[in-house]
Design a protein around this motif. Structure first.
Motif, PDB file in Angstrom:
ATOM      1  N   PRO A 135       8.846  -8.902   8.407  1.00 35.91           N
ATOM      2  CA  PRO A 135       8.685  -9.621   7.141  1.00 35.91           C
ATOM      3  C   PRO A 135       9.640 -10.802   7.048  1.00 35.91           C
ATOM      4  O   PRO A 135      10.589 -10.922   7.838  1.00 35.91           O
ATOM      5  N   GLU A 136       9.413 -11.668   6.080  1.00 37.56           N
ATOM      6  CA  GLU A 136      10.140 -12.943   6.005  1.00 37.56           C
ATOM      7  C   GLU A 136      11.647 -12.741   5.929  1.00 37.56           C
ATOM      8  O   GLU A 136      12.405 -13.421   6.599  1.00 37.56           O
ATOM      9  N   LYS A 137      12.119 -11.827   5.087  1.00 39.27           N
ATOM     10  CA  LYS A 137      13.543 -11.508   5.020  1.00 39.27           C
ATOM     11  C   LYS A 137      13.701 -10.050   5.418  1.00 39.27           C
ATOM     12  O   LYS A 137      13.817  -9.168   4.572  1.00 39.27           O
ATOM     13  N   ALA A 138      13.711  -9.833   6.714  1.00 39.18           N
ATOM     14  CA  ALA A 138      13.750  -8.464   7.236  1.00 39.18           C
ATOM     15  C   ALA A 138      15.163  -7.909   7.147  1.00 39.18           C
ATOM     16  O   ALA A 138      16.131  -8.548   7.573  1.00 39.18           O
ATOM     17  N   LEU A 139      15.281  -6.698   6.605  1.00 40.66           N
ATOM     18  CA  LEU A 139      16.571  -6.030   6.433  1.00 40.66           C
ATOM     19  C   LEU A 139      16.521  -4.650   7.075  1.00 40.66           C
ATOM     20  O   LEU A 139      15.629  -3.852   6.777  1.00 40.66           O
ATOM     21  N   TYR A 140      17.469  -4.388   7.967  1.00 45.20           N
ATOM     22  CA  TYR A 140      17.614  -3.064   8.564  1.00 45.20           C
ATOM     23  C   TYR A 140      18.842  -2.421   7.943  1.00 45.20           C
ATOM     24  O   TYR A 140      19.974  -2.882   8.111  1.00 45.20           O
ATOM     25  N   LEU A 141      18.617  -1.339   7.203  1.00 44.76           N
ATOM     26  CA  LEU A 141      19.670  -0.680   6.433  1.00 44.76           C
ATOM     27  C   LEU A 141      20.138   0.567   7.175  1.00 44.76           C
ATOM     28  O   LEU A 141      19.329   1.426   7.541  1.00 44.76           O
ATOM     29  N   MET A 142      21.454   0.692   7.370  1.00 46.39           N
ATOM     30  CA  MET A 142      22.026   1.773   8.169  1.00 46.39           C
ATOM     31  C   MET A 142      23.092   2.529   7.365  1.00 46.39           C
ATOM     32  O   MET A 142      23.836   1.940   6.587  1.00 46.39           O
ATOM     33  N   PHE A 143      23.153   3.836   7.602  1.00 47.07           N
ATOM     34  CA  PHE A 143      24.243   4.662   7.085  1.00 47.07           C
ATOM     35  C   PHE A 143      24.857   5.383   8.283  1.00 47.07           C
ATOM     36  O   PHE A 143      24.186   6.171   8.956  1.00 47.07           O
ATOM     37  N   GLU A 144      26.109   5.094   8.558  1.00 48.97           N
ATOM     38  CA  GLU A 144      26.775   5.637   9.739  1.00 48.97           C
ATOM     39  C   GLU A 144      27.550   6.913   9.410  1.00 48.97           C
ATOM     40  O   GLU A 144      28.045   7.087   8.301  1.00 48.97           O
ATOM     41  N   GLY A 145      27.676   7.769  10.405  1.00 56.81           N
ATOM     42  CA  GLY A 145      28.528   8.941  10.301  1.00 56.81           C
ATOM     43  C   GLY A 145      27.808  10.247  10.058  1.00 56.81           C
ATOM     44  O   GLY A 145      28.404  11.313  10.211  1.00 56.81           O
ATOM     45  N   GLY A 146      26.527  10.200   9.625  1.00 54.56           N
ATOM     46  CA  GLY A 146      25.785  11.434   9.394  1.00 54.56           C
ATOM     47  C   GLY A 146      26.302  12.245   8.220  1.00 54.56           C
ATOM     48  O   GLY A 146      26.163  13.467   8.191  1.00 54.56           O
ATOM     49  N   ARG A 147      26.880  11.585   7.218  1.00 61.54           N
ATOM     50  CA  ARG A 147      27.446  12.298   6.063  1.00 61.54           C
ATOM     51  C   ARG A 147      26.346  12.710   5.089  1.00 61.54           C
ATOM     52  O   ARG A 147      25.380  11.982   4.865  1.00 61.54           O
ATOM     53  N   LYS A 148      26.527  13.887   4.492  1.00 65.87           N
ATOM     54  CA  LYS A 148      25.559  14.370   3.505  1.00 65.87           C
ATOM     55  C   LYS A 148      25.478  13.443   2.299  1.00 65.87           C
ATOM     56  O   LYS A 148      24.401  13.210   1.750  1.00 65.87           O
ATOM     57  N   ASP A 149      26.651  12.932   1.903  1.00 66.38           N
ATOM     58  CA  ASP A 149      26.631  12.092   0.699  1.00 66.38           C
ATOM     59  C   ASP A 149      25.833  10.814   0.909  1.00 66.38           C
ATOM     60  O   ASP A 149      25.307  10.242  -0.052  1.00 66.38           O
ATOM     61  N   SER A 150      25.735  10.363   2.162  1.00 63.84           N
ATOM     62  CA  SER A 150      24.923   9.171   2.427  1.00 63.84           C
ATOM     63  C   SER A 150      23.477   9.391   2.018  1.00 63.84           C
ATOM     64  O   SER A 150      22.823   8.506   1.472  1.00 63.84           O
ATOM     65  N   VAL A 151      22.967  10.598   2.300  1.00 66.51           N
ATOM     66  CA  VAL A 151      21.588  10.923   1.947  1.00 66.51           C
ATOM     67  C   VAL A 151      21.490  11.362   0.490  1.00 66.51           C
ATOM     68  O   VAL A 151      20.613  10.911  -0.257  1.00 66.51           O
ATOM     69  N   LEU A 152      22.386  12.225   0.074  1.00 63.72           N
ATOM     70  CA  LEU A 152      22.328  12.830  -1.256  1.00 63.72           C
ATOM     71  C   LEU A 152      22.368  11.773  -2.353  1.00 63.72           C
ATOM     72  O   LEU A 152      21.560  11.793  -3.287  1.00 63.72           O
ATOM     73  N   PHE A 153      23.307  10.821  -2.259  1.00 61.41           N
ATOM     74  CA  PHE A 153      23.495   9.870  -3.342  1.00 61.41           C
ATOM     75  C   PHE A 153      22.683   8.585  -3.168  1.00 61.41           C
ATOM     76  O   PHE A 153      22.432   7.880  -4.158  1.00 61.41           O
ATOM     77  N   SER A 154      22.289   8.263  -1.948  1.00 60.23           N
ATOM     78  CA  SER A 154      21.523   7.026  -1.753  1.00 60.23           C
ATOM     79  C   SER A 154      20.015   7.237  -1.876  1.00 60.23           C
ATOM     80  O   SER A 154      19.280   6.281  -2.103  1.00 60.23           O
ATOM     81  N   GLN A 155      19.552   8.495  -1.724  1.00 58.47           N
ATOM     82  CA  GLN A 155      18.112   8.755  -1.802  1.00 58.47           C
ATOM     83  C   GLN A 155      17.492   8.256  -3.114  1.00 58.47           C
ATOM     84  O   GLN A 155      16.492   7.530  -3.076  1.00 58.47           O
ATOM     85  N   PRO A 156      18.031   8.570  -4.280  1.00 58.97           N
ATOM     86  CA  PRO A 156      17.425   8.045  -5.503  1.00 58.97           C
ATOM     87  C   PRO A 156      17.517   6.527  -5.616  1.00 58.97           C
ATOM     88  O   PRO A 156      16.653   5.899  -6.236  1.00 58.97           O
ATOM     89  N   VAL A 157      18.545   5.935  -5.007  1.00 58.40           N
ATOM     90  CA  VAL A 157      18.660   4.471  -5.019  1.00 58.40           C
ATOM     91  C   VAL A 157      17.568   3.854  -4.151  1.00 58.40           C
ATOM     92  O   VAL A 157      16.904   2.891  -4.547  1.00 58.40           O
ATOM     93  N   LEU A 158      17.368   4.410  -2.944  1.00 59.87           N
ATOM     94  CA  LEU A 158      16.305   3.925  -2.066  1.00 59.87           C
ATOM     95  C   LEU A 158      14.941   4.069  -2.740  1.00 59.87           C
ATOM     96  O   LEU A 158      14.093   3.171  -2.659  1.00 59.87           O
ATOM     97  N   THR A 159      14.743   5.197  -3.396  1.00 62.43           N
ATOM     98  CA  THR A 159      13.479   5.433  -4.090  1.00 62.43           C
ATOM     99  C   THR A 159      13.251   4.389  -5.169  1.00 62.43           C
ATOM    100  O   THR A 159      12.144   3.862  -5.331  1.00 62.43           O
ATOM    101  N   GLY A 160      14.312   4.064  -5.905  1.00 65.45           N
ATOM    102  CA  GLY A 160      14.182   3.123  -7.002  1.00 65.45           C
ATOM    103  C   GLY A 160      13.828   1.716  -6.577  1.00 65.45           C
ATOM    104  O   GLY A 160      13.106   1.009  -7.279  1.00 65.45           O
ATOM    105  N   VAL A 161      14.347   1.292  -5.417  1.00 67.61           N
ATOM    106  CA  VAL A 161      14.081  -0.083  -4.967  1.00 67.61           C
ATOM    107  C   VAL A 161      12.973  -0.149  -3.919  1.00 67.61           C
ATOM    108  O   VAL A 161      12.550  -1.233  -3.528  1.00 67.61           O
ATOM    109  N   GLY A 162      12.517   1.006  -3.427  1.00 70.40           N
ATOM    110  CA  GLY A 162      11.459   1.017  -2.421  1.00 70.40           C
ATOM    111  C   GLY A 162      11.935   0.649  -1.028  1.00 70.40           C
ATOM    112  O   GLY A 162      11.163   0.115  -0.225  1.00 70.40           O
ATOM    113  N   PHE A 163      13.203   0.921  -0.729  1.00 69.65           N
ATOM    114  CA  PHE A 163      13.779   0.623   0.585  1.00 69.65           C
ATOM    115  C   PHE A 163      13.785   1.896   1.441  1.00 69.65           C
ATOM    116  O   PHE A 163      13.750   3.014   0.934  1.00 69.65           O
ATOM    117  N   ASN A 164      13.845   1.700   2.749  1.00 68.03           N
ATOM    118  CA  ASN A 164      14.103   2.804   3.672  1.00 68.03           C
ATOM    119  C   ASN A 164      15.388   2.508   4.442  1.00 68.03           C
ATOM    120  O   ASN A 164      15.898   1.376   4.423  1.00 68.03           O
TER     121      ASN A 164
END
Length: 658
Positions: A99-128
């Motif tokens: 896409p025109e402004k392609a963004l690859y979003l990464m969370f390093e370290g395999g921490r639970k909080d990366s998934v637990l707290f960012s999941q609703p944020v990703l859902t809200g903006v439609g990002f993966n």
């Protein structure tokens, strides 16, 4: 009371785990939308990396959930769209668009909080996003890291990719003073007085760690990880000694098609090594505005107007040395005994460009102008000392001097350069004098790269900086002209002319004359194509053979860039594809001439033709949406459209869509 708090803690843990499982497995959110049929961008992508996420806004070591939401919302408002790891791999391996402004979003370290707290944020903006983790942290029980039972749920979640940071996470070779090394970057040392790990054992250990890094995720999540993060950053391919770097590079290539090995820059161009990618690690104290500014400072740019402000604007990356600006002067100095280097951010996609600059080398040293810098093993540069000018090219381990010019002994003041780079040709003027009668040829492997400056301390004692002033840099797109003969092309005014198309039949009339015509065009840095539009397949094959066997064939084979083939006149696209493949095998470039009927035919065809260029005999359509299907399949920067011609002009111009 103690028993009560123990039960309370256990229930809290169960609640968090239950919420975690709910977020990653059972909640049915609308998955991110990827309209891949509408993607047309083949320049590159932005990569952003986060560590853990916290819900406490007062924690300063992690990005808070609220700040993450604000940042991702602003990125979406700015037009960014996230892409998957598979999209990035397809971009590099199959030339698929993004896409025109392609963004690859990464969370390093395999921490639970990366998934637990960012999941609703990703859902809200439609990002993966992609979760990068260590394989040895998946087993056993821990509070902080994703476990085996949770990994499978994350892998099946459309908002997440699962990728690797290696298998063994523990540090090695710790010393009494607290020093240590990462698992893959040093040989194991024995006890004091003991023997060091052999090279063969080191290679086996590295090879096994990469295999386990991939296989642990395959076994536990049921997916094959495509991405890898090498730790520590900025070592592999940069500072890691060859004895340690080579086994890592080999094992990486055997297990992962994509890897991030660097940090600090956020943009990855299409010509980057997919196993030497870079990402920007987001600081916990950056506001959303600051993050957007950091990204913008590193984005590709087509024109730099005010170099006197370039340092203040953060346009230069200076890994070694110090860069200062004073008016229209830039000074670059390296640490004593070392070389200075500064790369212009956003210039990695430069192909054709003009550069004017004055430089004064340090006393006893040299200054350098890097025209195409990829890394320490791939660049084109102009090196200046008090005595001479050298054009040098490096591809791999070999540094070749392509041209030398001895400066007059009586001259004084800065050396003045006027440079034109077109495709794989370099035109050079020194102090107002054209010092080469013929453009300097460059390798295809160094066809693109960043603009950079260098300062060399050759005697190991100078403290003088290299000085650069009156610096201007302007890129220009591809511009082609089709003409009845070379004399109809205004070569004297063709500095930004990249290619000329000449009729093929003229070669058979007087090959030696036309060999001279090729030399005339090449002397101006213009690539020559022979026009075979209107010819049948047999004639095309005959002409290609004639070019390689006719009188003057040596000149033809060296200076002829390629052929323009017809699309509309060939009914058998399979045979056309065979011809294109054969010409590519002979080292020729291929352009397809496409009329209105051919454009419709090209849209309908499901055959994967692979020309290098498309020449449309029509102007670009007012409705851009009509071209999206073709821009999705072909590189839009190599799609040229017929421009309006002056009355009575024998030439036809082709330009990129503005």
């Amino acid at each position: 009371m103690r028993k009560f708090f123990r039960y309370l803690l256990q229930y809290a843990i169960l609640a968090v785990v239950g919420y975690f499982i709910y977020q990653t497995a059972f909640k049915r959110d609308t998955p991110p939308v990827h309209d891949r049929a509408a993607w047309t961008q083949r320049d590159g992508f932005v990569a952003l990396s986060y560590g853990g996420i916290t819900i406490d806004d007062h924690v300063t070591s992690l990005v808070s959930k609220n700040l993450l939401r604000e940042q991702l919302q602003r990125l979406r408002q700015a037009g960014y769209q996230t892409v998957t790891t598979a999209d990035i791999v397809a971009f590099y391996e199959q030339n698929k668009p993004l896409p025109e402004k392609a963004l690859y979003l990464m969370f390093e370290g395999g921490r639970k909080d990366s998934v637990l707290f960012s999941q609703p944020v990703l859902t809200g903006v439609g990002f993966n996003a992609a979760l990068y983790l260590y394989g040895d942290r998946l087993n056993g029980w821990n509070r902080f890291f994703v476990r085996r039972s949770e990994l499978n749920k994350i892998a099946s979640n459309p908002f997440w990719d699962v990728a690797s940071m290696g298998y063994h996470s523990k540090l090695i070779n710790q010393t009494p003073t607290g020093g240590y090394a990462y698992y893959l970057t040093e040989r194991l040392r024995g006890a004091p007085g003991g023997t060091e790990e052999t090279q063969a054992a080191y290679i086996a250990r590295v090879t096994e760690d990469f295999r386990l890094a991939r296989q642990s995720i395959v076994d536990m999540a049921g997916v094959t990880p495509l991405g890898y993060v090498f730790m520590p950053a900025n070592t592999l391919g940069v500072s890691l000694p060859e004895a340690e770097a080579a086994p890592n590079a080999t094992a990486l290539a055997q297990n992962f098609p994509m890897a991030f090995t660097r940090v600090g820059e956020t943009y990855n161009p299409r010509d980057a090594d997919p196993r030497r990618l870079t990402r920007l690690q987001v600081s916990p104290n950056w506001t959303a505005d600051r993050l957007l500014l950091e990204i913008e400072a590193r984005q590709p740019k087509s024109r730099f107007m005010d170099f006197s402000q370039s340092v203040r604007q953060g346009l230069w990356q200076v890994p070694v040395g110090e860069l200062d600006a004073a008016g229209d002067r830039l000074t670059l100095a390296g640490p004593l005994g070392k070389d200075g280097f500064a790369r212009l951010r956003g210039s990695e996609g430069f192909d054709n460009f003009l550069c004017q600059v004055k430089t004064t080398p340090p006393v006893g040293g040299a200054s350098a102008i890097y025209l195409r810098w990829r890394d320490a093993a791939s660049f084109v540069r102009i090196r200046t000392t008090a005595e001479r000018v050298m054009v040098q090219e490096k591809n791999g381990t070999s540094l070749n001097t392509l041209f030398q010019y001895v400066l007059p002994q009586e001259r004084s003041g800065p050396v003045v350069y006027d440079i034109c780079v077109k495709g794989n040709r370099l035109l050079l003027s020194v102090d107002g004098k054209n010092v080469t009668s013929y453009p300097i040829p460059l390798l295809a492997e160094t066809s693109r790269g960043s603009f950079a400056l260098g300062a060399f301390d050759e005697e190991g004692a100078t403290s003088d900086p290299a000085v650069f002033s009156d610096l201007s840099l302007t890129t220009f797109p591809a511009h082609w002209v089709s003409a009845p003969g070379i004399n109809d092309v205004p070569l004297g005014q063709a500095r930004t002319l990249t290619s000329v198309v000449l009729p093929a039949e003229t070669l058979k009339g007087d090959p030696l004359r036309d060999a001279a015509a090729l030399i005339t065009a090449a002397a101006n840095g213009v690539s020559v194509y022979l026009d075979l539009a209107g010819s049948d397949p047999a004639t095309i094959e005959e002409t290609a053979s004639f070019v390689q066997s006719a009188p003057g064939a040596l000149v033809f084979s060296k200076l002829l860039r390629g052929f323009v083939l017809p699309l509309g006149g060939l009914d058998d696209l399979g045979r056309l594809d065979t011809i294109i493949t054969a010409l590519h095998a002979k080292g020729f470039s291929v352009a397809l001439r496409v009329d209105a009927a051919g454009q419709a035919r090209l849209l309908e065809a499901d055959f994967a033709l692979k020309p290098d260029w498309l020449l449309f005999d029509t102007p670009p359509a007012a409705d851009d949406s009509a071209m999206i299907p073709l821009e999705n399949r072909f590189d839009r920067s190599h799609m040229l459209f017929r421009a309006a011609a002056s009355a009575g002009s024998p030439t036809i111009s082709y330009d990129v869509k503005r």
